[in-house]
Motif scaffolding. Structure first.
Motif, PDB file in Angstrom:
ATOM      1  N   TYR A 209       5.071  54.734  71.806  1.00  0.00           N
ATOM      2  CA  TYR A 209       5.090  55.631  72.960  1.00  0.00           C
ATOM      3  C   TYR A 209       5.658  54.909  74.168  1.00  0.00           C
ATOM      4  O   TYR A 209       5.242  53.804  74.491  1.00  0.00           O
ATOM      5  CB  TYR A 209       3.677  56.138  73.266  1.00  0.00           C
ATOM      6  CG  TYR A 209       3.660  57.092  74.426  1.00  0.00           C
ATOM      7  CD1 TYR A 209       4.116  58.397  74.276  1.00  0.00           C
ATOM      8  CD2 TYR A 209       3.218  56.687  75.676  1.00  0.00           C
ATOM      9  CE1 TYR A 209       4.121  59.279  75.344  1.00  0.00           C
ATOM     10  CE2 TYR A 209       3.212  57.560  76.753  1.00  0.00           C
ATOM     11  CZ  TYR A 209       3.668  58.852  76.576  1.00  0.00           C
ATOM     12  OH  TYR A 209       3.684  59.720  77.641  1.00  0.00           O
TER      13      TYR A 209
ATOM     14  N   GLU B 179      -1.227  59.407  67.321  1.00  0.00           N
ATOM     15  CA  GLU B 179      -0.342  58.354  66.880  1.00  0.00           C
ATOM     16  C   GLU B 179       0.761  58.932  65.994  1.00  0.00           C
ATOM     17  O   GLU B 179       0.522  59.878  65.241  1.00  0.00           O
ATOM     18  CB  GLU B 179      -1.155  57.330  66.085  1.00  0.00           C
ATOM     19  CG  GLU B 179      -0.398  56.112  65.687  1.00  0.00           C
ATOM     20  CD  GLU B 179      -1.315  55.107  65.012  1.00  0.00           C
ATOM     21  OE1 GLU B 179      -1.234  53.927  65.361  1.00  0.00           O
ATOM     22  OE2 GLU B 179      -2.100  55.525  64.134  1.00  0.00           O
ATOM     23  N   ARG B 180       1.964  58.383  66.095  1.00  0.00           N
ATOM     24  CA  ARG B 180       3.096  58.795  65.260  1.00  0.00           C
ATOM     25  C   ARG B 180       3.582  57.561  64.524  1.00  0.00           C
ATOM     26  O   ARG B 180       4.270  56.730  65.112  1.00  0.00           O
ATOM     27  CB  ARG B 180       4.205  59.394  66.111  1.00  0.00           C
ATOM     28  CG  ARG B 180       3.757  60.681  66.805  1.00  0.00           C
ATOM     29  CD  ARG B 180       4.873  61.301  67.550  1.00  0.00           C
ATOM     30  NE  ARG B 180       5.885  61.749  66.591  1.00  0.00           N
ATOM     31  CZ  ARG B 180       7.003  62.362  66.946  1.00  0.00           C
ATOM     32  NH1 ARG B 180       7.257  62.607  68.205  1.00  0.00           N
ATOM     33  NH2 ARG B 180       7.871  62.732  66.040  1.00  0.00           N
TER      34      ARG B 180
ATOM     35  N   PRO C 177      12.663  62.293  68.372  1.00  0.00           N
ATOM     36  CA  PRO C 177      11.916  61.830  67.204  1.00  0.00           C
ATOM     37  C   PRO C 177      12.088  62.773  66.012  1.00  0.00           C
ATOM     38  O   PRO C 177      12.024  63.992  66.167  1.00  0.00           O
ATOM     39  CB  PRO C 177      10.464  61.802  67.679  1.00  0.00           C
ATOM     40  CG  PRO C 177      10.581  61.610  69.147  1.00  0.00           C
ATOM     41  CD  PRO C 177      11.825  62.349  69.558  1.00  0.00           C
TER      42      PRO C 177
ATOM     43  N   GLU D 116      -2.802  60.309  73.015  1.00  0.00           N
ATOM     44  CA  GLU D 116      -1.741  60.979  72.262  1.00  0.00           C
ATOM     45  C   GLU D 116      -1.964  60.681  70.783  1.00  0.00           C
ATOM     46  O   GLU D 116      -2.313  59.551  70.429  1.00  0.00           O
ATOM     47  CB  GLU D 116      -0.357  60.433  72.666  1.00  0.00           C
ATOM     48  CG  GLU D 116       0.087  60.804  74.045  1.00  0.00           C
ATOM     49  CD  GLU D 116       0.685  62.202  74.105  1.00  0.00           C
ATOM     50  OE1 GLU D 116       1.115  62.712  73.059  1.00  0.00           O
ATOM     51  OE2 GLU D 116       0.710  62.769  75.208  1.00  0.00           O
TER      52      GLU D 116
ATOM     53  N   TYR E  34       6.714  55.016  65.262  1.00  0.00           N
ATOM     54  CA  TYR E  34       7.190  55.215  66.631  1.00  0.00           C
ATOM     55  C   TYR E  34       6.260  54.527  67.620  1.00  0.00           C
ATOM     56  O   TYR E  34       5.085  54.317  67.338  1.00  0.00           O
ATOM     57  CB  TYR E  34       7.245  56.711  66.976  1.00  0.00           C
ATOM     58  CG  TYR E  34       8.322  57.440  66.225  1.00  0.00           C
ATOM     59  CD1 TYR E  34       9.600  57.573  66.756  1.00  0.00           C
ATOM     60  CD2 TYR E  34       8.075  57.980  64.975  1.00  0.00           C
ATOM     61  CE1 TYR E  34      10.595  58.235  66.074  1.00  0.00           C
ATOM     62  CE2 TYR E  34       9.075  58.639  64.274  1.00  0.00           C
ATOM     63  CZ  TYR E  34      10.326  58.761  64.823  1.00  0.00           C
ATOM     64  OH  TYR E  34      11.320  59.407  64.138  1.00  0.00           O
TER      65      TYR E  34
ATOM     66  N   ARG F 285       8.083  59.571  76.034  1.00  0.00           N
ATOM     67  CA  ARG F 285       8.646  59.966  74.737  1.00  0.00           C
ATOM     68  C   ARG F 285       8.177  59.024  73.647  1.00  0.00           C
ATOM     69  O   ARG F 285       7.669  57.939  73.914  1.00  0.00           O
ATOM     70  CB  ARG F 285      10.165  59.958  74.802  1.00  0.00           C
ATOM     71  CG  ARG F 285      10.724  58.563  75.002  1.00  0.00           C
ATOM     72  CD  ARG F 285      12.219  58.572  75.104  1.00  0.00           C
ATOM     73  NE  ARG F 285      12.700  57.197  75.115  1.00  0.00           N
ATOM     74  CZ  ARG F 285      13.908  56.851  75.438  1.00  0.00           C
ATOM     75  NH1 ARG F 285      14.770  57.766  75.797  1.00  0.00           N
ATOM     76  NH2 ARG F 285      14.278  55.598  75.412  1.00  0.00           N
ATOM     77  N   TRP F 286       8.369  59.441  72.427  1.00  0.00           N
ATOM     78  CA  TRP F 286       8.110  58.610  71.262  1.00  0.00           C
ATOM     79  C   TRP F 286       9.444  58.029  70.824  1.00  0.00           C
ATOM     80  O   TRP F 286      10.413  58.749  70.633  1.00  0.00           O
ATOM     81  CB  TRP F 286       7.491  59.436  70.143  1.00  0.00           C
ATOM     82  CG  TRP F 286       6.077  59.776  70.435  1.00  0.00           C
ATOM     83  CD1 TRP F 286       5.606  60.913  71.004  1.00  0.00           C
ATOM     84  CD2 TRP F 286       4.946  58.953  70.196  1.00  0.00           C
ATOM     85  NE1 TRP F 286       4.251  60.847  71.146  1.00  0.00           N
ATOM     86  CE2 TRP F 286       3.810  59.657  70.646  1.00  0.00           C
ATOM     87  CE3 TRP F 286       4.771  57.685  69.646  1.00  0.00           C
ATOM     88  CZ2 TRP F 286       2.525  59.133  70.557  1.00  0.00           C
ATOM     89  CZ3 TRP F 286       3.486  57.172  69.551  1.00  0.00           C
ATOM     90  CH2 TRP F 286       2.384  57.895  70.008  1.00  0.00           C
ATOM     91  N   ASP F 287       9.507  56.711  70.662  1.00  0.00           N
ATOM     92  CA  ASP F 287      10.749  56.041  70.303  1.00  0.00           C
ATOM     93  C   ASP F 287      10.567  55.303  68.984  1.00  0.00           C
ATOM     94  O   ASP F 287       9.534  54.689  68.743  1.00  0.00           O
ATOM     95  CB  ASP F 287      11.136  55.054  71.415  1.00  0.00           C
ATOM     96  CG  ASP F 287      12.557  54.553  71.287  1.00  0.00           C
ATOM     97  OD1 ASP F 287      13.360  55.197  70.579  1.00  0.00           O
ATOM     98  OD2 ASP F 287      12.870  53.530  71.901  1.00  0.00           O
ATOM     99  N   ASP F 288      11.604  55.374  68.146  1.00  0.00           N
ATOM    100  CA  ASP F 288      11.616  54.662  66.868  1.00  0.00           C
ATOM    101  C   ASP F 288      11.590  53.169  67.178  1.00  0.00           C
ATOM    102  O   ASP F 288      12.508  52.641  67.784  1.00  0.00           O
ATOM    103  CB  ASP F 288      12.882  55.050  66.106  1.00  0.00           C
ATOM    104  CG  ASP F 288      12.987  54.380  64.754  1.00  0.00           C
ATOM    105  OD1 ASP F 288      12.260  53.398  64.501  1.00  0.00           O
ATOM    106  OD2 ASP F 288      13.800  54.851  63.950  1.00  0.00           O
ATOM    107  N   HIS F 289      10.527  52.490  66.788  1.00  0.00           N
ATOM    108  CA  HIS F 289      10.383  51.086  67.169  1.00  0.00           C
ATOM    109  C   HIS F 289      11.309  50.150  66.412  1.00  0.00           C
ATOM    110  O   HIS F 289      11.374  48.969  66.700  1.00  0.00           O
ATOM    111  CB  HIS F 289       8.919  50.629  67.049  1.00  0.00           C
ATOM    112  CG  HIS F 289       8.450  50.432  65.647  1.00  0.00           C
ATOM    113  ND1 HIS F 289       7.963  51.455  64.892  1.00  0.00           N
ATOM    114  CD2 HIS F 289       8.397  49.321  64.875  1.00  0.00           C
ATOM    115  CE1 HIS F 289       7.611  50.991  63.705  1.00  0.00           C
ATOM    116  NE2 HIS F 289       7.866  49.720  63.668  1.00  0.00           N
TER     117      HIS F 289
END
Length: 133
Positions: A89, A83-84, A125, A81, A87, A107-111
């Motif tokens: 994964y 990278e964002r 996101p 995937e 965030y 999903r991508w989660d705000d870390h």
């Protein structure tokens, strides 16, 4: 297998508007979520060799998905995937609910913990940063 009756009619109604030619602005976007609860737990995960790190990408491990056509679980292989930044994964996972087993999609989660509202609601996101959640 049980399909939640409140969500499906809304999805069908939305699809009829979208496919029926209703004019919608380009910035309008709809997200439809249909939760399917099944009575069969997923099998044990399949072992996959994680490839060497790839700059700018995150490895999304494989998982068991539900194949409604064949009425059984089907293994989805791991994949890279993009990278964002900001965030992390979260892989898809199965949880047991009162109606059976439900797949929580990846999903991508705000870390930093932002983007999660009351009762575990997850803000999509990008929306939290815009103040939309």
């Amino acid at each position: 297998m049980k399909i939640r009756s409140r969500v499906l009619p809304r999805a069908i109604l939305l699809a009829s508007f979208v496919c029926g030619g209703l004019a919608v602005g380009q910035s309008a976007q709809a997200q439809v979520s249909v939760n399917i609860a099944i009575g069969v737990p997923p099998p044990a995960p399949v072992y996959e060799v994680v490839p060497a790190p790839r700059p700018g990408y995150v490895w999304a491990p494989g998982y068991w998905d539900w194949d409604d056509h064949h009425h059984k679980h089907a293994w989805k292989k791991g994949r890279w995937e993009h990278e964002r930044p900001g965030y992390v994964y979260e892989s898809p996972r199965w949880i047991q609910s009162r109606d059976g087993w439900v797949l929580v999609p990846g999903r991508w989660d705000d870390h930093h913990g932002k983007g999660k509202g009351p009762k575990g609601y997850h803000c999509p996101p990008g929306h939290a940063k815009k103040g939309e959640c």
